[in-house]
Design a protein around this motif. Structure first.
Motif, PDB file in Angstrom:
ATOM      1  N   LEU A  28      10.904 -11.272   0.696  1.00 47.90           N
ATOM      2  CA  LEU A  28      10.476 -11.920  -0.538  1.00 47.90           C
ATOM      3  C   LEU A  28      11.622 -12.152  -1.520  1.00 47.90           C
ATOM      4  CD1 LEU A  28       7.207  -9.865  -1.141  1.00 47.90           C
ATOM      5  CD2 LEU A  28       7.396 -12.184  -0.212  1.00 47.90           C
ATOM      6  N   GLU A  29      12.776 -11.526  -1.228  1.00 48.21           N
ATOM      7  CA  GLU A  29      13.948 -11.603  -2.104  1.00 48.21           C
ATOM      8  C   GLU A  29      13.631 -11.127  -3.517  1.00 48.21           C
ATOM      9  OE1 GLU A  29      15.384 -15.641  -1.700  1.00 48.21           O
ATOM     10  OE2 GLU A  29      16.341 -15.165   0.212  1.00 48.21           O
ATOM     11  N   VAL A  30      12.969  -9.953  -3.589  1.00 44.26           N
ATOM     12  CA  VAL A  30      12.651  -9.316  -4.865  1.00 44.26           C
ATOM     13  C   VAL A  30      13.178  -7.889  -4.845  1.00 44.26           C
ATOM     14  CG1 VAL A  30      10.615 -10.750  -5.307  1.00 44.26           C
ATOM     15  CG2 VAL A  30      10.338  -8.569  -4.085  1.00 44.26           C
ATOM     16  N   GLY A  31      13.257  -7.278  -6.023  1.00 46.21           N
ATOM     17  CA  GLY A  31      13.798  -5.939  -6.133  1.00 46.21           C
ATOM     18  C   GLY A  31      12.768  -4.835  -6.249  1.00 46.21           C
ATOM     19  N   ALA A  32      11.484  -5.227  -6.413  1.00 47.24           N
ATOM     20  CA  ALA A  32      10.444  -4.207  -6.575  1.00 47.24           C
ATOM     21  C   ALA A  32       9.095  -4.763  -6.158  1.00 47.24           C
ATOM     22  CB  ALA A  32      10.377  -3.737  -8.028  1.00 47.24           C
ATOM     23  N   LEU A  33       8.216  -3.847  -5.775  1.00 46.23           N
ATOM     24  CA  LEU A  33       6.843  -4.190  -5.399  1.00 46.23           C
ATOM     25  C   LEU A  33       5.879  -3.295  -6.158  1.00 46.23           C
ATOM     26  CD1 LEU A  33       7.382  -4.173  -1.526  1.00 46.23           C
ATOM     27  CD2 LEU A  33       7.105  -6.218  -2.940  1.00 46.23           C
ATOM     28  N   LEU A  34       4.738  -3.855  -6.503  1.00 49.16           N
ATOM     29  CA  LEU A  34       3.666  -3.048  -7.078  1.00 49.16           C
ATOM     30  C   LEU A  34       3.035  -2.242  -5.954  1.00 49.16           C
ATOM     31  CD1 LEU A  34       2.018  -5.829  -9.243  1.00 49.16           C
ATOM     32  CD2 LEU A  34       3.386  -3.921 -10.082  1.00 49.16           C
ATOM     33  N   VAL A  35       2.789  -0.976  -6.183  1.00 49.04           N
ATOM     34  CA  VAL A  35       2.101  -0.144  -5.196  1.00 49.04           C
ATOM     35  C   VAL A  35       0.636  -0.105  -5.639  1.00 49.04           C
ATOM     36  CG1 VAL A  35       1.980   2.074  -4.033  1.00 49.04           C
ATOM     37  CG2 VAL A  35       4.203   1.203  -4.816  1.00 49.04           C
ATOM     38  N   MET A  36      -0.219  -0.712  -4.826  1.00 47.47           N
ATOM     39  CA  MET A  36      -1.623  -0.884  -5.193  1.00 47.47           C
ATOM     40  C   MET A  36      -2.532  -0.348  -4.096  1.00 47.47           C
ATOM     41  SD  MET A  36      -1.561  -3.128  -8.048  1.00 47.47           S
ATOM     42  CE  MET A  36      -3.129  -3.929  -7.974  1.00 47.47           C
ATOM     43  N   GLN A  37      -3.694   0.152  -4.528  1.00 45.49           N
ATOM     44  CA  GLN A  37      -4.727   0.572  -3.587  1.00 45.49           C
ATOM     45  C   GLN A  37      -6.070   0.315  -4.235  1.00 45.49           C
ATOM     46  OE1 GLN A  37      -4.551   4.670  -2.281  1.00 45.49           O
ATOM     47  NE2 GLN A  37      -5.478   4.087  -0.344  1.00 45.49           N
ATOM     48  N   GLU A  61       5.677   8.554  -1.250  1.00 43.90           N
ATOM     49  CA  GLU A  61       6.598   9.666  -1.441  1.00 43.90           C
ATOM     50  C   GLU A  61       7.748   9.333  -2.382  1.00 43.90           C
ATOM     51  OE1 GLU A  61       7.562  11.971   2.262  1.00 43.90           O
ATOM     52  OE2 GLU A  61       6.337  10.390   3.176  1.00 43.90           O
ATOM     53  N   ILE A  62       8.084   8.058  -2.512  1.00 41.25           N
ATOM     54  CA  ILE A  62       9.258   7.703  -3.318  1.00 41.25           C
ATOM     55  C   ILE A  62       8.960   6.806  -4.512  1.00 41.25           C
ATOM     56  CG2 ILE A  62      10.743   7.941  -1.300  1.00 41.25           C
ATOM     57  CD1 ILE A  62      11.073   4.772  -1.555  1.00 41.25           C
ATOM     58  N   ALA A 118       0.848  -1.201   0.000  1.00 44.68           N
ATOM     59  CA  ALA A 118       0.000   0.000   0.000  1.00 44.68           C
ATOM     60  C   ALA A 118       0.885   1.253   0.000  1.00 44.68           C
ATOM     61  CB  ALA A 118      -0.908   0.001   1.224  1.00 44.68           C
ATOM     62  N   PRO A 119       0.395   2.343  -0.563  1.00 47.54           N
ATOM     63  CA  PRO A 119       1.196   3.573  -0.632  1.00 47.54           C
ATOM     64  C   PRO A 119       1.449   4.227   0.722  1.00 47.54           C
ATOM     65  CG  PRO A 119      -1.038   3.970  -1.428  1.00 47.54           C
ATOM     66  CD  PRO A 119      -0.908   2.492  -1.204  1.00 47.54           C
ATOM     67  N   THR A 120       0.650   3.892   1.728  1.00 48.25           N
ATOM     68  CA  THR A 120       0.767   4.520   3.043  1.00 48.25           C
ATOM     69  C   THR A 120       1.785   3.833   3.955  1.00 48.25           C
ATOM     70  OG1 THR A 120      -1.085   3.159   3.783  1.00 48.25           O
ATOM     71  CG2 THR A 120      -1.591   5.410   3.015  1.00 48.25           C
ATOM     72  N   VAL A 121       2.314   2.711   3.523  1.00 47.92           N
ATOM     73  CA  VAL A 121       3.279   1.955   4.321  1.00 47.92           C
ATOM     74  C   VAL A 121       4.620   2.686   4.327  1.00 47.92           C
ATOM     75  CG1 VAL A 121       4.537  -0.250   4.403  1.00 47.92           C
ATOM     76  CG2 VAL A 121       2.105  -0.222   3.833  1.00 47.92           C
ATOM     77  N   SER A 122       5.353   2.554   5.417  1.00 45.32           N
ATOM     78  CA  SER A 122       6.666   3.205   5.490  1.00 45.32           C
ATOM     79  C   SER A 122       7.653   2.518   4.549  1.00 45.32           C
ATOM     80  CB  SER A 122       7.214   3.171   6.921  1.00 45.32           C
ATOM     81  OG  SER A 122       7.681   1.874   7.248  1.00 45.32           O
ATOM     82  N   VAL A 123       8.628   3.282   4.121  1.00 47.71           N
ATOM     83  CA  VAL A 123       9.674   2.740   3.260  1.00 47.71           C
ATOM     84  C   VAL A 123      10.434   1.639   3.991  1.00 47.71           C
ATOM     85  CG1 VAL A 123      11.838   3.285   2.075  1.00 47.71           C
ATOM     86  CG2 VAL A 123       9.883   4.836   1.881  1.00 47.71           C
ATOM     87  N   PHE A 124      10.624   1.800   5.288  1.00 47.26           N
ATOM     88  CA  PHE A 124      11.308   0.779   6.077  1.00 47.26           C
ATOM     89  C   PHE A 124      10.574  -0.558   5.982  1.00 47.26           C
ATOM     90  CE2 PHE A 124      12.260  -1.529  10.003  1.00 47.26           C
ATOM     91  CZ  PHE A 124      13.641  -1.531   9.969  1.00 47.26           C
ATOM     92  N   GLU A 125       9.243  -0.532   6.129  1.00 47.92           N
ATOM     93  CA  GLU A 125       8.452  -1.763   6.017  1.00 47.92           C
ATOM     94  C   GLU A 125       8.532  -2.336   4.599  1.00 47.92           C
ATOM     95  OE1 GLU A 125       4.518  -1.701   8.312  1.00 47.92           O
ATOM     96  OE2 GLU A 125       5.099   0.428   8.230  1.00 47.92           O
ATOM     97  N   ALA A 126       8.563  -1.467   3.613  1.00 48.38           N
ATOM     98  CA  ALA A 126       8.696  -1.922   2.226  1.00 48.38           C
ATOM     99  C   ALA A 126      10.034  -2.624   2.030  1.00 48.38           C
ATOM    100  CB  ALA A 126       8.562  -0.750   1.260  1.00 48.38           C
TER     101      ALA A 126
END
Length: 142
Positions: free
Chosen positions: A34-43, A74-75, A19-27
């Motif tokens: 998950l050992e991945v380099g990117a996540l989809l930001v979905m709402q 934000e990022i 979710a877009p509201t999650v902190s970058v630290f949690e992301a």
């Protein structure tokens, strides 16, 4: 040229999102888990963007921001380029190379089906080349 939909059917069907509201630290924790380099930001089922390790590095770490106080919104990379399931793997590779990104969401009629990485495409191209070499070797030896 193989359609990207074939890559989606041969890999983990999980669509990693945040979710877009999650902190970058949690992301970052989720990326590591998950050992991945990117996540989809979905709402609400809508693709808002993509957040990657590169976004963190350039927009948080290098700017001295606090990852626990900065949100994904934000990022994240907005205005994400997407492809359809019918897009060919070589077209995806060319697009990723020219636009200089490593993750490409696959969308069909507004519905996000998954995300393909440059590694997924490279693995597919290597497998196709190995198959061609095997066929040619078999042909030469017969």
């Amino acid at each position: 040229m193989k359609p990207i939909s074939e890559l989606l059917t041969h890999r983990d069907s999980m669509m990693y999102q945040i979710a877009p509201t999650v902190s970058v630290f949690e992301a970052l924790q989720l990326l590591a888990k998950l050992e991945v380099g990117a996540l989809l930001v979905m709402q609400d089922g809508q693709l808002l963007g993509v957040v990657s390790e590169r976004d963190y590095t350039r927009k948080v770490a290098l700017q001295g921001r606090n990852s626990k106080e900065t949100t994904v919104a934000e990022i994240m990379t907005r205005d994400v380029i997407t492809v359809t399931p019918q897009t060919g793997t070589r077209d995806c590779m060319s697009l990723m190379s020219h636009k200089r990104f490593r993750h490409l969401p696959v969308v069909d009629n507004g519905k996000v089906l998954g995300i393909i990485s440059i590694r997924d495409i490279m693995d597919d191209i290597i497998a196709a080349n190995e198959e061609t070499i095997s066929h040619l070797t078999s042909y030469i030896n017969s």
